[in-house]
Design an enzyme around this catalytic site. Structure first.
Site, PDB file in Angstrom:
ATOM      1  N   GLU A   1     -15.991   3.396   3.791  1.00  0.00           N
ATOM      2  CA  GLU A   1     -14.658   3.701   3.267  1.00  0.00           C
ATOM      3  C   GLU A   1     -14.844   4.684   2.110  1.00  0.00           C
ATOM      4  OE1 GLU A   1     -12.290   0.186   2.372  1.00  0.00           O
ATOM      5  OE2 GLU A   1     -13.216  -0.893   4.021  1.00  0.00           O
TER       6      GLU A   1
ATOM      7  N   HIS B   1     -14.146  -2.345   6.018  1.00  0.00           N
ATOM      8  CA  HIS B   1     -12.977  -3.034   6.585  1.00  0.00           C
ATOM      9  C   HIS B   1     -13.277  -3.706   7.930  1.00  0.00           C
ATOM     10  CE1 HIS B   1      -8.837  -3.089   8.391  1.00  0.00           C
ATOM     11  NE2 HIS B   1      -8.518  -3.372   7.133  1.00  0.00           N
TER      12      HIS B   1
ATOM     13  N   SER C   1     -10.982  -0.858  -0.035  1.00  0.00           N
ATOM     14  CA  SER C   1      -9.633  -1.424   0.036  1.00  0.00           C
ATOM     15  C   SER C   1      -9.416  -2.641  -0.855  1.00  0.00           C
ATOM     16  CB  SER C   1      -9.291  -1.776   1.478  1.00  0.00           C
ATOM     17  OG  SER C   1     -10.203  -2.730   1.975  1.00  0.00           O
TER      18      SER C   1
ATOM     19  N   ASN D   1       0.833  -1.208   0.000  1.00  0.00           N
ATOM     20  CA  ASN D   1       0.000   0.000   0.000  1.00  0.00           C
ATOM     21  C   ASN D   1       0.868   1.258   0.000  1.00  0.00           C
ATOM     22  OD1 ASN D   1      -2.404  -1.559   0.234  1.00  0.00           O
ATOM     23  ND2 ASN D   1      -1.948  -1.844   2.405  1.00  0.00           N
TER      24      ASN D   1
ATOM     25  N   ASP E   1     -13.753   6.596   6.215  1.00  0.00           N
ATOM     26  CA  ASP E   1     -12.430   5.985   6.373  1.00  0.00           C
ATOM     27  C   ASP E   1     -11.666   6.190   5.061  1.00  0.00           C
ATOM     28  OD1 ASP E   1     -10.283   4.194   6.258  1.00  0.00           O
ATOM     29  OD2 ASP E   1     -11.304   2.626   7.383  1.00  0.00           O
TER      30      ASP E   1
ATOM     31  N   HIS F   1      -7.328   4.398   1.998  1.00  0.00           N
ATOM     32  CA  HIS F   1      -6.686   4.231   0.687  1.00  0.00           C
ATOM     33  C   HIS F   1      -6.775   5.469  -0.194  1.00  0.00           C
ATOM     34  CE1 HIS F   1      -5.689   0.057   1.374  1.00  0.00           C
ATOM     35  NE2 HIS F   1      -6.828   0.001   2.039  1.00  0.00           N
TER      36      HIS F   1
ATOM     37  N   LYS G   1      -0.203   3.635   4.900  1.00  0.00           N
ATOM     38  CA  LYS G   1      -0.376   3.247   3.502  1.00  0.00           C
ATOM     39  C   LYS G   1       0.395   4.248   2.639  1.00  0.00           C
ATOM     40  CE  LYS G   1      -3.958   0.197   4.699  1.00  0.00           C
ATOM     41  NZ  LYS G   1      -5.241   0.046   5.331  1.00  0.00           N
TER      42      LYS G   1
HETATM   43  C1  PLP Z   1      -5.742  -0.842   6.327  1.00  0.00           C
HETATM   44  C2  PLP Z   1      -7.066  -0.323   6.691  1.00  0.00           C
HETATM   45  C3  PLP Z   1      -7.364  -0.003   8.015  1.00  0.00           C
HETATM   46  C4  PLP Z   1      -6.434  -0.315   9.138  1.00  0.00           C
HETATM   47  O1  PLP Z   1      -5.340   0.520   9.142  1.00  0.00           O
HETATM   48  P1  PLP Z   1      -3.980   0.041   9.838  1.00  0.00           P
HETATM   49  O2  PLP Z   1      -3.250   1.283  10.074  1.00  0.00           O
HETATM   50  O3  PLP Z   1      -3.312  -0.880   8.872  1.00  0.00           O
HETATM   51  O4  PLP Z   1      -4.366  -0.662  11.106  1.00  0.00           O
HETATM   52  C5  PLP Z   1      -8.592   0.585   8.269  1.00  0.00           C
HETATM   53  N1  PLP Z   1      -9.483   0.807   7.286  1.00  0.00           N
HETATM   54  C6  PLP Z   1      -9.234   0.475   6.009  1.00  0.00           C
HETATM   55  C7  PLP Z   1     -10.251   0.747   4.967  1.00  0.00           C
HETATM   56  C8  PLP Z   1      -8.019  -0.112   5.672  1.00  0.00           C
HETATM   57  O5  PLP Z   1      -7.785  -0.482   4.409  1.00  0.00           O
END
Ligand code: PLP
Length: 390
Positions: free
Chosen positions: A172, A130, A176, A44, A201, A204, A233
């Site tokens: 999101e 997620h 993801s 990522n 969220d 990404h 990421k």
């Molecule tokens: C990766 C991810 C998370 C978690 O983040 P980390 O910092 O890896 O714990 C939360 N939400 C989404 C949509 C993700 O892709």
């Protein structure tokens, strides 16, 4: 007799047994997987910042200045100037009153949802959200309504309901595992209409979308009440932020158990995240975003030559295969031919929707992309009949 050998065996039979590949070398377009240099389509690290010299230097600089560990939770003795600086930078960048940094995105989602929702509340959540959002919903004890992916009509039906103390809609922004985008403007309107709060969220989209990498909400002209994003990421460090009103941050500081009852992120991590964000808002960041965008366009064109459905125009490219065992075989074949394209299986994605998840980087060259598609085609040839959708 081993008390869990049966479970391991069952996972193996279903093609769901997971192991960790060993990935070495500076994270970039090429990494060393299980001892071999391969083209990296699995991280990522979209903008290549995890291996950026300035970001690495900032990590060691912060460690030199503040020590290796933060020594306590944020509320006790683990809150340093570098943590504060990072949060105030994020708030300015996001255009919010305040921001709060968590140890990871998982912790942020679990902490926010369990702090803001309780019995008597309603959380409305996309079915493809997620695992950290799912777990946050569970921990909250609120009533949870799951809507089919992006089906706004269902969101509205759920949001109309009365009798709740508080209603939260959570999604999101860039999904993801599918790389598609949420219509945040429409979700925001639904929330306003029915008195719900929108939480987005941006894991990404952070660093990628928006003219300075602030995320998809800004690009779509929306200001969600709760904006979450990760620092592990595109930002290339680790951790996550929540940005919003001062009162939101104050409440989370008092209620989010995944912030309160855990050691603060190390100074090195906070320092490198800050350095990476400074690159993201700079000319260099814009240039990296442009190169990524160019690669997304070129990769779409190249994939159109194959048997696959046209993917979303995104840096996350799912190649749907379906069966878990078959997915892992194609992935292994790609790896043996020099392309690291990880397989994603249940329960990360729904059963029967196993896939390769390719991720693009700004540092990939046109030659990298051509190589990847050629090897993908080759690896999938003998299983195409019983696998690939066209
Ligand atoms: C990766 C991810 C998370 C978690 O983040 P980390 O910092 O890896 O714990 C939360 N939400 C989404 C949509 C993700 O892709």
């Amino acid at each position: 007799m081993c008390p869990w050998s049966h479970e391991i065996e069952e996972l193996r039979e279903r093609g769901l047994l997971r192991t960790m590949p060993l990935v070495n070398g500076m994270p970039g377009r090429i990494v060393t997987v299980n001892g071999r240099d391969v083209l990296n389509f699995s991280s990522n690290n979209y903008l290549g910042l995890a291996g950026h010299p300035d970001v690495i230097l900032a990590a060691s600089g912060s460690a030199q200045h503040y020590g290796a560990g933060s020594t306590a939770s944020r509320l006790i003795a683990g809150n340093t100037e570098i943590h504060r600086e990072l949060e105030s930078f994020i708030a300015t960048w996001k255009g919010t009153e305040a921001a709060l940094v968590f140890g990871s995105g998982y912790q942020a989602n679990v902490g926010v949802l369990s702090a803001l929702a309780d019995r008597g509340d309603l959380i409305i959540s996309d079915e493809l959200n997620h695992a950290s959002i799912i777990d946050g919903c569970r921990l909250s004890r609120a009533e949870v309504k799951i809507y089919p992916h992006l089906e706004l009509g269902r969101v509205e039906d759920f949001a109309k309901a009365g009798g709740y103390r508080r209603k939260l809609v959570v999604t999101e922004s860039v999904f993801s595992m599918d790389g598609d985008l949420a219509p945040l403007k429409d979700l925001d309107e639904i929330c306003h209409r029915w008195g719900a709060i929108l939480m987005v969220d941006e894991a990404h989209a952070t660093g990628i979308m928006g003219h300075k990498g602030q995320g998809l909400a800004l690009e779509q002209g929306v200001v969600p009440e709760i904006q979450m994003g990760t620092l592990g990421k595109a930002v290339g460090a680790s951790g996550a932020y929540v940005a919003g009103r001062r009162s939101l941050i104050d409440l989370l500081t008092n209620r989010a158990r995944s912030l309160i009852y855990t050691t603060a992120p190390s100074p090195a991590v906070s320092g490198s995240a800050l350095a990476a964000l400074k690159i993201i808002v700079s000319e260099e960041g814009a240039e990296r975003r442009n190169r990524l965008k160019t690669n997304v366009g070129m990769f779409q064109e190249l994939l159109a030559c194959g048997p696959w459905a046209r993917p979303n125009a995104s840096h996350i490219v799912p190649i749907l295969i379906g069966d878990s065992n078959r997915t892992m075989r194609v992935s292994a074949k790609c790896l043996s031919k020099g392309v690291f394209a990880h397989g994603i299986r249940f329960p990360t994605v729904p059963e029967g929707a196993a896939r390769l998840r390719l991720t693009l980087m700004s540092d990939h060259t046109l030659e990298d992309l051509i190589n990847a598609v050629e090897i993908l085609l080759e690896a999938s040839t003998n299983i195409r009949n019983d696998g690939f959708r066209s």
